[in-house]
Design a protein around this motif. Structure first.
Motif, short mmCIF file in Angstrom:
data_model
loop_
_atom_site.label_atom_id
_atom_site.label_comp_id
_atom_site.label_asym_id
_atom_site.label_seq_id
_atom_site.Cartn_x
_atom_site.Cartn_y
_atom_site.Cartn_z
N UNK A 121 -13.59 -18.76 6.66
CA UNK A 121 -12.93 -19.95 6.12
C UNK A 121 -11.52 -20.11 6.68
N UNK A 122 -10.83 -18.99 6.88
CA UNK A 122 -9.48 -19.04 7.44
C UNK A 122 -9.53 -19.59 8.86
N UNK A 123 -10.48 -19.11 9.64
CA UNK A 123 -10.61 -19.58 11.03
C UNK A 123 -10.97 -21.07 11.06
N UNK A 124 -11.88 -21.47 10.19
CA UNK A 124 -12.28 -22.87 10.11
C UNK A 124 -11.10 -23.75 9.70
N UNK A 125 -10.33 -23.28 8.75
CA UNK A 125 -9.15 -24.02 8.29
C UNK A 125 -8.18 -24.24 9.44
N UNK A 126 -7.91 -23.20 10.18
CA UNK A 126 -6.98 -23.30 11.32
C UNK A 126 -7.53 -24.25 12.37
N UNK A 127 -8.82 -24.16 12.64
CA UNK A 127 -9.44 -25.04 13.64
C UNK A 127 -9.40 -26.51 13.24
N UNK A 128 -9.30 -26.78 11.93
CA UNK A 128 -9.35 -28.16 11.45
C UNK A 128 -8.02 -28.68 10.92
N UNK A 129 -6.93 -28.01 11.25
CA UNK A 129 -5.62 -28.43 10.74
C UNK A 129 -5.29 -29.88 11.13
N UNK A 130 -5.65 -30.28 12.35
CA UNK A 130 -5.35 -31.64 12.79
C UNK A 130 -6.00 -32.70 11.90
N UNK A 131 -7.12 -32.37 11.28
CA UNK A 131 -7.85 -33.32 10.45
C UNK A 131 -7.32 -33.40 9.02
N UNK A 183 -2.62 -14.24 7.13
CA UNK A 183 -2.32 -12.97 7.77
C UNK A 183 -3.12 -11.83 7.18
N UNK A 184 -3.28 -11.85 5.87
CA UNK A 184 -4.05 -10.80 5.19
C UNK A 184 -5.50 -10.80 5.65
N UNK A 185 -6.12 -11.98 5.70
CA UNK A 185 -7.55 -12.03 6.04
C UNK A 185 -7.81 -11.95 7.54
N UNK A 186 -6.83 -12.34 8.36
CA UNK A 186 -7.02 -12.29 9.81
C UNK A 186 -6.40 -11.02 10.42
N UNK A 187 -5.85 -10.17 9.57
CA UNK A 187 -5.23 -8.93 10.00
C UNK A 187 -4.12 -9.18 11.02
#
Length: 163
Positions: free
Chosen positions: A67-77, A146-150
Motif C-alpha cells: 500500500x505504501x508503494x502504491x500510495x507513492x506511485x499515485x501521489x500525482x493523482x 519509512x517504517x514500512x519501506x525500511x
C-alpha cells in the motif's frame, strides 16, 4: 486488538511498537483496565500507556509495504485539500493532521506546497501556520512510510521526489 511487536500509528505520536499488553503495575491502578505499552519507533527511551479500548486517540495499524508503494506511485493523482474559506485554513489543517491518514497527509503537503509556491511568486512570505503543518504532515507521513519501506524519513522524502 494489536499484539506485542506490532507497529501502529498512535495519534500524533506517529509510529509506535507494542511492547506489552496488560494492566499497569502502578499501585493506584485497579488492574481492571488492560493497557498497551507503546514505544515510539523513532525515539528511544520513552513509552506511552494507553487503554486497549481507547477511542479518543487514533490507533491503527501501519499501512502495508504494498500500500505504501502504491500510495507513492499515485501521489500525482491525489488532489489538494479544498479550503473554501481562508479563516478556517488552520482549522482544516489541524483536523487533517488529527486523522492520521496517509492520503489526507499527502493532500495537506501538496496544498501547502502549492500555496507556498504561489505566495513566494507574489513576493509574500510563507505563513508560520503553513510551515508548522507542513513539517507535522511530512514528519507523520515520512515516518510511517519509512517504517514500512525500511528507510529513513529523509530517504523517503528523496524517494518520493525521485518518483
Amino acid at each position: 486488538m494489536f499484539d506485542i511487536g506490532d507497529k501502529l500509528i498512535y495519534g500524533n505520536n506517529g509510529v509506535c511498537t507494542v511492547t506489552s499488553i496488560g494492566p499497569l503495575d502502578a499501585q493506584s491502578s485497579s488492574g481492571n483496565v488492560i493497557y498497551y505499552t507503546l514505544e515510539p519507533y523513532y525515539t528511544t527511551g520513552s513509552k506511552f500507556y494507553t487503554p486497549v479500548d481507547n477511542d479518543k486517540v487514533v490507533m491503527r495499524s501501519v499501512i502495508s509495504k504494498k500500500d505504501a508503494q502504491s500510495l507513492i506511485d499515485n501521489i500525482d493523482d491525489i488532489e489538494c485539500l479544498d479550503i473554501p474559506d481562508e479563516r478556517h485554513r488552520e482549522e482544516i489543517y489541524k483536523e487533517t493532521v488529527r486523522k492520521c491518514d496517509c492520503v489526507e497527509l499527502i493532500k495537506l503537503i501538496k496544498t501547502i506546497y502549492f500555496r507556498k509556491q504561489s505566495r513566494q511568486a507574489e513576493g509574500k512570505k510563507v505563513t508560520a501556520s503553513d510551515e508548522k503543518y507542513f513539517k507535522i504532515a511530512e514528519n507523520s507521513l515520512y515516518g510511517e512510510l519509512g517504517c514500512v519501506l525500511d528507510m529513513t524519513k529523509d530517504q523517503v522524502k528523496d524517494y518520493i521526489i525521485s518518483k
